[in-house]
Design a protein around this motif. Sequence first.
Motif, PDB file in Angstrom:
ATOM      1  N   ALA A  20     -24.929  -8.066  85.278  1.00 33.53           N
ATOM      2  CA  ALA A  20     -25.246  -8.944  86.182  1.00 33.53           C
ATOM      3  C   ALA A  20     -24.547  -9.668  86.893  1.00 33.53           C
ATOM      4  CB  ALA A  20     -26.688  -9.459  85.274  1.00 33.53           C
ATOM      5  N   THR A  24     -22.828  -8.158  94.624  1.00 34.67           N
ATOM      6  CA  THR A  24     -22.816  -6.967  95.048  1.00 34.67           C
ATOM      7  C   THR A  24     -22.793  -6.047  94.644  1.00 34.67           C
ATOM      8  OG1 THR A  24     -23.161  -8.250  97.193  1.00 34.67           O
ATOM      9  CG2 THR A  24     -23.113  -5.893  97.449  1.00 34.67           C
ATOM     10  N   LEU A  45     -26.879  -2.847  96.112  1.00 31.77           N
ATOM     11  CA  LEU A  45     -27.597  -3.949  95.226  1.00 31.77           C
ATOM     12  C   LEU A  45     -27.777  -5.878  95.620  1.00 31.77           C
ATOM     13  CD1 LEU A  45     -29.897  -5.056  92.836  1.00 31.77           C
ATOM     14  CD2 LEU A  45     -27.737  -4.420  91.567  1.00 31.77           C
ATOM     15  N   ASP A  46     -27.863  -6.376  96.302  1.00 31.27           N
ATOM     16  CA  ASP A  46     -27.800  -7.749  96.263  1.00 31.27           C
ATOM     17  C   ASP A  46     -28.078  -8.655  94.897  1.00 31.27           C
ATOM     18  OD1 ASP A  46     -26.101  -7.509  98.231  1.00 31.27           O
ATOM     19  OD2 ASP A  46     -27.519  -7.003  99.169  1.00 31.27           O
ATOM     20  N   GLU A  47     -27.369  -9.099  94.242  1.00 33.24           N
ATOM     21  CA  GLU A  47     -28.233  -9.950  93.316  1.00 33.24           C
ATOM     22  C   GLU A  47     -27.351 -11.466  93.420  1.00 33.24           C
ATOM     23  OE1 GLU A  47     -26.716  -8.036  89.143  1.00 33.24           O
ATOM     24  OE2 GLU A  47     -25.096  -7.823  90.652  1.00 33.24           O
ATOM     25  N   GLY A  51     -31.648 -14.364  89.376  1.00 34.49           N
ATOM     26  CA  GLY A  51     -32.305 -13.337  88.497  1.00 34.49           C
ATOM     27  C   GLY A  51     -33.104 -12.768  89.609  1.00 34.49           C
ATOM     28  N   ARG A  52     -33.215 -13.035  90.819  1.00 30.21           N
ATOM     29  CA  ARG A  52     -33.392 -12.279  92.079  1.00 30.21           C
ATOM     30  C   ARG A  52     -32.683 -10.922  92.426  1.00 30.21           C
ATOM     31  NH1 ARG A  52     -38.155 -12.980  93.318  1.00 30.21           N
ATOM     32  NH2 ARG A  52     -37.419 -12.667  95.533  1.00 30.21           N
ATOM     33  N   TYR A  53     -33.218  -9.540  93.314  1.00 26.76           N
ATOM     34  CA  TYR A  53     -31.845  -8.942  93.557  1.00 26.76           C
ATOM     35  C   TYR A  53     -33.357  -8.373  94.922  1.00 26.76           C
ATOM     36  CZ  TYR A  53     -36.300  -5.733  91.869  1.00 26.76           C
ATOM     37  OH  TYR A  53     -37.553  -5.479  91.983  1.00 26.76           O
ATOM     38  N   GLN A  78     -36.829  -5.248  96.614  1.00 27.25           N
ATOM     39  CA  GLN A  78     -36.701  -6.800  96.520  1.00 27.25           C
ATOM     40  C   GLN A  78     -37.997  -7.727  95.242  1.00 27.25           C
ATOM     41  OE1 GLN A  78     -36.055  -9.163 100.176  1.00 27.25           O
ATOM     42  NE2 GLN A  78     -37.996 -10.458  99.813  1.00 27.25           N
ATOM     43  N   SER A 142     -36.922  -0.369  91.684  1.00 28.53           N
ATOM     44  CA  SER A 142     -36.871  -1.288  90.983  1.00 28.53           C
ATOM     45  C   SER A 142     -36.622  -0.889  90.092  1.00 28.53           C
ATOM     46  CB  SER A 142     -37.717  -2.250  91.345  1.00 28.53           C
ATOM     47  OG  SER A 142     -38.136  -2.773  92.022  1.00 28.53           O
ATOM     48  N   ALA A 145     -32.924  -0.307  88.618  1.00 22.18           N
ATOM     49  CA  ALA A 145     -31.906  -1.589  88.894  1.00 22.18           C
ATOM     50  C   ALA A 145     -32.371  -2.044  86.561  1.00 22.18           C
ATOM     51  CB  ALA A 145     -32.564  -3.224  89.220  1.00 22.18           C
ATOM     52  N   LEU A 149     -29.095  -3.413  83.980  1.00 23.78           N
ATOM     53  CA  LEU A 149     -29.369  -4.404  82.902  1.00 23.78           C
ATOM     54  C   LEU A 149     -30.006  -4.463  82.024  1.00 23.78           C
ATOM     55  CD1 LEU A 149     -29.143  -7.107  83.649  1.00 23.78           C
ATOM     56  CD2 LEU A 149     -30.965  -8.014  83.881  1.00 23.78           C
TER      57      LEU A 149
END
Length: 263
Positions: A20, A24, A45-47, A51-53, A78, A142, A145, A149
């Motif tokens: 995390a 990116t 993956l953009d973080e 905690g938004r993705y 997202q 999703s 991801a 994590l």
Amino acid sequence: MIGVRGLLAGLTLLLMPAGAGAATLEMEFAAYSGGVSLARGSVVLDEAAGGRYRARLLAEASPWLSLFTNFRYSAESQGLLETGSVRPDRFRGERRLRKKNDVMALAFRPDDVEVQAEPPLSADKAARVPAESRRGSVDPLSVGAAVILSASRAGGCGGTYPVFDGRRRYDVIMKPNGRQELPHSSYRIASGTAEVCAVTIRPVAGFQTDRDPSKFFADGQDRHATVWFGRNASGGRVVPVTVEVPTDSATVLVQTVAVKEGG
């Protein structure tokens, strides 16, 4: 020809970005069967804070295969990603195969998942997955991801994830399967000791009972895959380096060929 369902399952499992810390993660992949190139593409993956993705996937037929088919698949999802859970807001996937083009858009609500398909689903297909089965589910991108994590923070893979892709509801069951030495290969970015994860895809609802059991998404037919996780260079993040998806006709291998980490 190899079923597109098995190929898409491998590509979805490849979208398991590790850790995390970085904002990116970009990965390039190539898919093969029997040493023959099937597809290539990328996942991003953009973080963000809190905690938004945002996850994106693009896959296209390899140059030689494009002579026979115009396969292309793009998807984006997202939402909010937390330890042990993922809550997507929306998902959109678009698939082009030969002369057919279809779009699936999902909006995740607290008590249901809103489905918008183009072309629209028939009344029969739309009713195959009731609201109680859709509730609490996540989209295919999703779930990848969420799995990684949990793995990066707790060590190893594990857990059962309820997936709804707009047509079918199935469980993705992840279990650790020890470590394995991956030999050097020009097909992937990493070699050496890898964490192995066994994956089971188990049908729940929306599957045709009269469908040929050799098809990838057949009712009552578990499907299996294996993911190998390795480190991207010295000090880099742990990423999926190989995904293996056996089907009744052949085995699809999805290899990570390049990784870019950004802040």
